[in-house]
Motif scaffolding. Structure first.
Motif, PDB file in Angstrom:
ATOM      1  N   ARG A 110       0.835  -1.197   0.000  1.00 26.65           N
ATOM      2  CA  ARG A 110       0.000   0.000   0.000  1.00 26.65           C
ATOM      3  C   ARG A 110       0.873   1.253   0.000  1.00 26.65           C
ATOM      4  O   ARG A 110       1.971   1.271   0.541  1.00 26.65           O
ATOM      5  CB  ARG A 110      -0.892  -0.032   1.250  1.00 26.65           C
ATOM      6  CG  ARG A 110      -2.002   0.995   1.269  1.00 26.65           C
ATOM      7  CD  ARG A 110      -2.744   0.907   2.600  1.00 26.65           C
ATOM      8  NE  ARG A 110      -3.910   1.751   2.632  1.00 26.65           N
ATOM      9  CZ  ARG A 110      -5.131   1.359   2.290  1.00 26.65           C
ATOM     10  NH1 ARG A 110      -5.321   0.110   1.909  1.00 26.65           N
ATOM     11  NH2 ARG A 110      -6.148   2.198   2.323  1.00 26.65           N
ATOM     12  N   ASP A 111       0.374   2.326  -0.598  1.00 30.34           N
ATOM     13  CA  ASP A 111       1.045   3.625  -0.626  1.00 30.34           C
ATOM     14  C   ASP A 111       2.452   3.506  -1.215  1.00 30.34           C
ATOM     15  O   ASP A 111       3.454   3.867  -0.601  1.00 30.34           O
ATOM     16  CB  ASP A 111       1.082   4.253   0.770  1.00 30.34           C
ATOM     17  CG  ASP A 111      -0.305   4.542   1.312  1.00 30.34           C
ATOM     18  OD1 ASP A 111      -1.217   4.759   0.504  1.00 30.34           O
ATOM     19  OD2 ASP A 111      -0.484   4.542   2.534  1.00 30.34           O
ATOM     20  N   ASN A 139      -1.579   0.901  -8.267  1.00 29.90           N
ATOM     21  CA  ASN A 139      -0.629   0.576  -9.323  1.00 29.90           C
ATOM     22  C   ASN A 139      -1.197  -0.556 -10.173  1.00 29.90           C
ATOM     23  O   ASN A 139      -2.274  -1.089  -9.888  1.00 29.90           O
ATOM     24  CB  ASN A 139       0.763   0.264  -8.765  1.00 29.90           C
ATOM     25  CG  ASN A 139       0.840  -1.036  -7.985  1.00 29.90           C
ATOM     26  OD1 ASN A 139      -0.068  -1.879  -8.021  1.00 29.90           O
ATOM     27  ND2 ASN A 139       1.933  -1.220  -7.255  1.00 29.90           N
ATOM     28  N   ALA A 140      -0.468  -0.928 -11.222  1.00 30.06           N
ATOM     29  CA  ALA A 140      -1.003  -1.874 -12.197  1.00 30.06           C
ATOM     30  C   ALA A 140      -1.172  -3.276 -11.639  1.00 30.06           C
ATOM     31  O   ALA A 140      -1.833  -4.113 -12.272  1.00 30.06           O
ATOM     32  CB  ALA A 140      -0.097  -1.912 -13.427  1.00 30.06           C
ATOM     33  N   ALA A 141      -0.608  -3.558 -10.474  1.00 28.42           N
ATOM     34  CA  ALA A 141      -0.784  -4.862  -9.844  1.00 28.42           C
ATOM     35  C   ALA A 141      -1.902  -4.857  -8.814  1.00 28.42           C
ATOM     36  O   ALA A 141      -2.218  -5.904  -8.245  1.00 28.42           O
ATOM     37  CB  ALA A 141       0.517  -5.314  -9.185  1.00 28.42           C
ATOM     38  N   GLY A 142      -2.483  -3.687  -8.514  1.00 29.47           N
ATOM     39  CA  GLY A 142      -3.611  -3.614  -7.591  1.00 29.47           C
ATOM     40  C   GLY A 142      -3.289  -3.065  -6.222  1.00 29.47           C
ATOM     41  O   GLY A 142      -4.180  -2.984  -5.372  1.00 29.47           O
ATOM     42  N   ALA A 143      -2.039  -2.660  -5.953  1.00 34.09           N
ATOM     43  CA  ALA A 143      -1.707  -2.067  -4.659  1.00 34.09           C
ATOM     44  C   ALA A 143      -2.413  -0.718  -4.525  1.00 34.09           C
ATOM     45  O   ALA A 143      -2.411   0.096  -5.450  1.00 34.09           O
ATOM     46  CB  ALA A 143      -0.203  -1.887  -4.527  1.00 34.09           C
ATOM     47  N   GLN A 144      -3.005  -0.476  -3.369  1.00 36.22           N
ATOM     48  CA  GLN A 144      -3.772   0.745  -3.154  1.00 36.22           C
ATOM     49  C   GLN A 144      -2.880   1.911  -2.732  1.00 36.22           C
ATOM     50  O   GLN A 144      -1.807   1.733  -2.156  1.00 36.22           O
ATOM     51  CB  GLN A 144      -4.846   0.519  -2.092  1.00 36.22           C
ATOM     52  CG  GLN A 144      -5.969  -0.416  -2.517  1.00 36.22           C
ATOM     53  CD  GLN A 144      -7.040  -0.547  -1.456  1.00 36.22           C
ATOM     54  OE1 GLN A 144      -6.781  -0.405  -0.262  1.00 36.22           O
ATOM     55  NE2 GLN A 144      -8.263  -0.817  -1.875  1.00 36.22           N
ATOM     56  N   TRP A 145      -3.373   3.094  -3.023  1.00 35.82           N
ATOM     57  CA  TRP A 145      -2.748   4.360  -2.619  1.00 35.82           C
ATOM     58  C   TRP A 145      -3.860   5.239  -2.069  1.00 35.82           C
ATOM     59  O   TRP A 145      -4.915   5.393  -2.696  1.00 35.82           O
ATOM     60  CB  TRP A 145      -2.090   4.990  -3.851  1.00 35.82           C
ATOM     61  CG  TRP A 145      -1.866   6.480  -3.846  1.00 35.82           C
ATOM     62  CD1 TRP A 145      -2.817   7.454  -3.747  1.00 35.82           C
ATOM     63  CD2 TRP A 145      -0.616   7.168  -3.991  1.00 35.82           C
ATOM     64  NE1 TRP A 145      -2.247   8.697  -3.821  1.00 35.82           N
ATOM     65  CE2 TRP A 145      -0.896   8.556  -3.968  1.00 35.82           C
ATOM     66  CE3 TRP A 145       0.696   6.757  -4.152  1.00 35.82           C
ATOM     67  CZ2 TRP A 145       0.096   9.523  -4.103  1.00 35.82           C
ATOM     68  CZ3 TRP A 145       1.682   7.722  -4.281  1.00 35.82           C
ATOM     69  CH2 TRP A 145       1.395   9.077  -4.251  1.00 35.82           C
ATOM     70  N   ASP A 146      -3.676   5.807  -0.887  1.00 38.23           N
ATOM     71  CA  ASP A 146      -4.613   6.815  -0.401  1.00 38.23           C
ATOM     72  C   ASP A 146      -3.872   7.791   0.494  1.00 38.23           C
ATOM     73  O   ASP A 146      -2.931   7.435   1.199  1.00 38.23           O
ATOM     74  CB  ASP A 146      -5.819   6.202   0.320  1.00 38.23           C
ATOM     75  CG  ASP A 146      -5.452   5.363   1.529  1.00 38.23           C
ATOM     76  OD1 ASP A 146      -4.251   5.128   1.753  1.00 38.23           O
ATOM     77  OD2 ASP A 146      -6.364   4.926   2.242  1.00 38.23           O
ATOM     78  N   GLY A 147      -4.289   9.041   0.422  1.00 38.11           N
ATOM     79  CA  GLY A 147      -3.644  10.071   1.217  1.00 38.11           C
ATOM     80  C   GLY A 147      -4.528  11.289   1.329  1.00 38.11           C
ATOM     81  O   GLY A 147      -5.481  11.484   0.563  1.00 38.11           O
ATOM     82  N   ILE A 148      -4.207  12.123   2.294  1.00 36.25           N
ATOM     83  CA  ILE A 148      -4.915  13.383   2.484  1.00 36.25           C
ATOM     84  C   ILE A 148      -4.047  14.483   1.892  1.00 36.25           C
ATOM     85  O   ILE A 148      -2.821  14.475   2.033  1.00 36.25           O
ATOM     86  CB  ILE A 148      -5.232  13.615   3.970  1.00 36.25           C
ATOM     87  CG1 ILE A 148      -6.226  14.751   4.136  1.00 36.25           C
ATOM     88  CG2 ILE A 148      -3.975  13.847   4.793  1.00 36.25           C
ATOM     89  CD1 ILE A 148      -6.863  14.812   5.515  1.00 36.25           C
ATOM     90  N   MET A 149      -4.667  15.427   1.182  1.00 34.95           N
ATOM     91  CA  MET A 149      -3.937  16.459   0.459  1.00 34.95           C
ATOM     92  C   MET A 149      -3.973  17.773   1.232  1.00 34.95           C
ATOM     93  O   MET A 149      -4.978  18.124   1.854  1.00 34.95           O
ATOM     94  CB  MET A 149      -4.527  16.641  -0.939  1.00 34.95           C
ATOM     95  CG  MET A 149      -4.534  15.379  -1.776  1.00 34.95           C
ATOM     96  SD  MET A 149      -5.032  15.655  -3.485  1.00 34.95           S
ATOM     97  CE  MET A 149      -3.642  16.642  -4.076  1.00 34.95           C
ATOM     98  N   TRP A 163     -11.948   1.848   2.191  1.00 31.73           N
ATOM     99  CA  TRP A 163     -12.466   1.820   0.825  1.00 31.73           C
ATOM    100  C   TRP A 163     -11.972   0.538   0.170  1.00 31.73           C
ATOM    101  O   TRP A 163     -11.086  -0.144   0.703  1.00 31.73           O
ATOM    102  CB  TRP A 163     -12.035   3.053   0.035  1.00 31.73           C
ATOM    103  CG  TRP A 163     -10.547   3.225  -0.099  1.00 31.73           C
ATOM    104  CD1 TRP A 163      -9.662   3.580   0.876  1.00 31.73           C
ATOM    105  CD2 TRP A 163      -9.770   3.061  -1.291  1.00 31.73           C
ATOM    106  NE1 TRP A 163      -8.383   3.644   0.380  1.00 31.73           N
ATOM    107  CE2 TRP A 163      -8.414   3.334  -0.953  1.00 31.73           C
ATOM    108  CE3 TRP A 163     -10.077   2.720  -2.607  1.00 31.73           C
ATOM    109  CZ2 TRP A 163      -7.384   3.267  -1.882  1.00 31.73           C
ATOM    110  CZ3 TRP A 163      -9.042   2.665  -3.541  1.00 31.73           C
ATOM    111  CH2 TRP A 163      -7.717   2.936  -3.175  1.00 31.73           C
ATOM    112  N   VAL A 164     -12.530   0.191  -0.996  1.00 29.32           N
ATOM    113  CA  VAL A 164     -12.148  -1.058  -1.660  1.00 29.32           C
ATOM    114  C   VAL A 164     -11.877  -0.779  -3.137  1.00 29.32           C
ATOM    115  O   VAL A 164     -12.427   0.158  -3.730  1.00 29.32           O
ATOM    116  CB  VAL A 164     -13.240  -2.145  -1.526  1.00 29.32           C
ATOM    117  CG1 VAL A 164     -13.435  -2.543  -0.082  1.00 29.32           C
ATOM    118  CG2 VAL A 164     -14.561  -1.664  -2.128  1.00 29.32           C
ATOM    119  N   SER A 165     -11.010  -1.616  -3.733  1.00 23.05           N
ATOM    120  CA  SER A 165     -10.701  -1.468  -5.150  1.00 23.05           C
ATOM    121  C   SER A 165     -10.246  -2.802  -5.711  1.00 23.05           C
ATOM    122  O   SER A 165      -9.907  -3.738  -4.965  1.00 23.05           O
ATOM    123  CB  SER A 165      -9.620  -0.407  -5.375  1.00 23.05           C
ATOM    124  OG  SER A 165      -8.379  -0.830  -4.842  1.00 23.05           O
TER     125      SER A 165
END
Length: 730
Positions: A110-111, A139-149, A163-165
């Motif tokens: 993740r991230d 990313n193209a393998a399915g690893a999630q990214w999430d962050g606050i801006m 969340w889910v993806s």
């Protein structure tokens, strides 16, 4: 010197003039609009576009290239669809391949690192204020990214939410589909236009692109360049939004070095997140535990001042910029790591978020317990921060910080801990960001209050930065009085004036090999209270970025240090140079980072030159890595210093070596193990961390941490922790 201080005095006037010119600026990419309407069918997040809701959704396509050049459409096609229902916001992205071949990713962790993965990212500004928001992606393998801006384009990846993806790969494309609950984000009721942009990085073509165009000198995350998500009706209210996150933890700590009896730790605690409104959140914690947080990476320390390590504890992170970003990197009136690292946190509360489009608030109160072993009394930490947007993207902020010790008089002697009855800070700052992001800057003032303080505990600092496609120029100055104290902050140095101009110019040749190149110059001048120079650190370099994304920098540096206190130049021997001795030297070096597409990657930097006391220093830093994508990443980092000084130091050399293994069995099961051998402090640290995310934002952690004496090799202390957390949304 008179010219320097006149320039410093003029800087606030220049900032205010730029503010006036931008007060009525328009959103740059307002014409880029993506309509979003309620889904005409249920959506199943499986990475397959087979629902009628997706067939009916509008499509954002025809992305613009950011890199290598920002003057044309992207050659890599990307199609984005968005829809929603009563509970969730949905996004589906088709990332077409421009050239055949496998994707490039580091792992399923993740991230992930943005520049080392084929990826797609969503940048979302629900208030359309071009300053704060949320980012999601994969990313193209399915690893999630999430962050606050925050600050108009920075992303804090430590923020984590529910969340889910899903990603599906095909010969000619990869598809990412995600469901983001409205309860996981913050937005204002009734707003039907959100700022939004999409970013795509394709390492096979080394092309970065975005839906709404972004100039190449800015990150694709820049909220100044978002388009608009146009809702067919006001987004659904999140409704009652309360999350309870209990934990249970068991473990033990063994101190073999002091022959102490084992200490067993069996704790329970709870966090809670309560949505006061759709944009304002209340965090509560009782008896928190942060045993799952990865230990800090050790650093070789040859500096005269304290090193900075970032906050990693989840409780302090959401809207953390309201507290932690006040000031500059070495003038931080509030630094959350001061809370709870030397005393247990008993409970805390934290209110943060948006009051409306123009106002943000942050308020925190934390209570720590007493520590009998050191005589540290219980303490209370309170912070209040208020921020008001002005003009298009600028803001004015105020902050108040208070630390108070309780029952200090009843502490038994001898007292080992250093503390004061109270310490308070009051601050005011103005942050400039023009609508096109070409001009950014800050003016700030701080005042500290402590028992028995003499004189003015004051800080004044300001900077102004201009960043165009080729030219980057910045002026910055600081004043920190000798009496200034920030016991809950990070201010490693007081009693100085500083002037810090920077200049860089980039050329963008029509070349198949080189993307950009150009000179960079930076100087940092320090003066004491009598305006006598004590430090001059000037660096001139030349940087080159290749189209493969590899980087090369060569540089030369001049150092002049007039020591203000005794200092051991090895931070190792215990022998010190005298205060007020004058030292100056030159050194030269180079840095290289290999292209990220290779399975085998490496980076190296080296420098050689003078050092304190007419000595010499050679330094080498390097890192090599190999990945069996997407499941295993292996790396080895090393830092070597060889210092030659007169007696009593003579020749001193030491290593910092750190092998690391990251194993991602799936995008929910992770194992990380790393070793840090630090010869400077004569320690070997071993950390192993297993994580199973069995449900979104719910985890089981198993963490082992050992510290060893290198020779003779034996364990100094050992800890093991098993922790269970569960995110329960009511």
């Amino acid at each position: 010197m008179n010219i320097i201080w006149r320039l410093s005095a003029l800087l606030p006037v220049v900032l205010l003039s730029l503010f006036a010119s931008e007060a009525f600026g328009q959103k740059i990419n307002a014409q880029y609009q993506l309509p979003i309407k309620q889904s005409s069918s249920p959506i199943q997040v499986d990475g397959v576009m087979d629902e009628q809701g997706w067939a009916d959704a509008d499509v954002a396509t025809d992305f613009y290239m950011i890199l290598p050049m920002d003057t044309s459409f992207s050659q890599v096609r990307t199609d984005v669809r968005m829809t929603y229902d009563d509970q969730n916001l949905y996004i589906l992205v088709i990332n077409f391949h421009a050239v055949p071949g496998p994707y490039y990713v580091e792992s399923l962790r993740r991230d992930f690192s943005f520049g080392k993965n084929d990826n797609f990212l969503l940048f979302m500004d629900p208030f359309d204020d071009q300053t704060n928001g949320f980012s999601f992606g994969a990313n193209a393998a399915g690893a999630q990214w999430d962050g606050i801006m925050y600050e108009g384009g920075k992303v804090d990846l430590s923020w984590d939410n529910k969340w889910v993806s899903k990603v599906q790969n095909y010969d000619d494309k990869w598809i990412w589909e995600a469901s983001i609950p409205f309860k996981s984000i913050r937005y204002k009721k009734g707003i039907t236009e959100w700022g939004i942009n999409f970013s795509r990085l394709d390492l096979k073509t080394t092309e970065k692109s975005s839906w709404a165009p972004v100039p190449r000198q800015f990150p694709s995350a820049s909220l100044a360049y978002t388009g608009s998500l146009m809702w067919d009706q006001a987004p659904p209210e999140a409704g009652a939004n309360i999350s309870v996150i209990p934990y249970a933890m068991g473990g033990s700590v063994n101190d073999f070095e002091n022959n102490a009896d084992p200490r067993y730790q069996n704790r329970v605690g709870v966090d809670a997140k309560i949505a006061v409104s759709s944009s304002l959140n209340l965090d509560l914690t009782v008896n928190p535990d942060f045993s799952q947080v990865e230990v800090d990476r050790q650093l070789t320390n040859l500096d005269r001042f304290e090193l900075f390590f970032p906050e990693r504890r989840q409780f302090f992170l959401e809207n953390g910029d309201l507290f932690a970003n006040f000031g500059y990197e070495n003038i931080r009136p509030f630094f959350s790591r001061r809370i709870g690292l030397d005393a247990p946190i008993q409970f805390g509360a934290r209110l943060s978020g948006k009051i409306n489009k123009d106002w943000r608030i942050g308020a925190m109160n934390m209570q720590t317990g007493a520590v009998e072993e050191t005589g540290l009394p219980s303490q209370n930490f309170s912070v209040v921060s208020l921020q008001r947007r002005v003009a298009q993207r600028s803001n004015i902020g105020v902050i108040f910080i208070n630390k108070t010790a309780f029952d200090a008089a009843s502490t038994t002697e001898p007292v080992q801990a250093n503390y004061s009855d109270f310490n308070r800070n009051l601050g005011l700052e103005y942050n400039l960001a023009t609508s096109n992001n070409l001009w950014t800057g800050k003016v700030m003032m701080l005042k500290s209050f402590s028992p028995g303080s003499q004189g003015d505990g004051m800080v004044h600092a300001a900077n102004l930065r201009y960043s165009s496609g080729s030219l980057t120029a910045e002026w910055r100055h600081e004043y920190v009085s000798p009496e200034y104290t920030a016991e809950v902050g990070f201010v490693p140095r007081v009693g100085y004036y500083r002037v810090n101009p920077n200049l860089a110019y980039l050329f963008f040749p029509k070349s198949k090999r080189i993307l950009r190149h150009g000179p960079v110059a930076n100087t940092s001048l320090y003066y004491n209270m009598d305006l006598n120079q004590t430090d001059n650190i000037t660096r001139i370099g030349y940087t080159t970025r290749f189209r493969t994304q590899a980087d090369l920098t060569i540089f030369g540096e001049y150092n002049r240090i007039l020591l203000q206190a005794p200092f051991d130049p090895t931070n190792f021997s215990g022998n010190t140079l005298d205060a007020f001795t004058d030292h100056n030297w030159y050194n030269f070096g180079a840095e290289y980072i290999s292209k990220p597409q290779s399975l085998f990657t490496y980076a190296a930097s080296t420098q050689y030159g003078g050092y304190y006391a007419n000595g010499n220093r050679y330094n080498f830093m390097g890192e090599v890595g190999y990945r069996f994508q997407p499941y295993v990443g292996l790396s080895l980092s090393a830092n070597y210093n060889n210092i030659l000084l007169p007696e009593p130091w003579a020749r001193t050399s030491f290593w910092l070596v750190g092998p690391r293994a990251d194993i991602t069995f799936t995008n929910t099961i992770f194992l990380t193990a790393f070793v840090q051998y630090n010869e400077q402090i004569n320690n070997v640290n071993l950390n192993t961390r297993f994580q199973w995310r069995f449900k979104p934002a719910s985890d089981i952690f198993l963490v082992f941490t050992d510290n060893y004496l290198p020779a003779p090799f034996y364990v100094k202390n050992r800890s093991v922790a098993l922790k269970f957390t569960y995110w329960w949304t009511m």
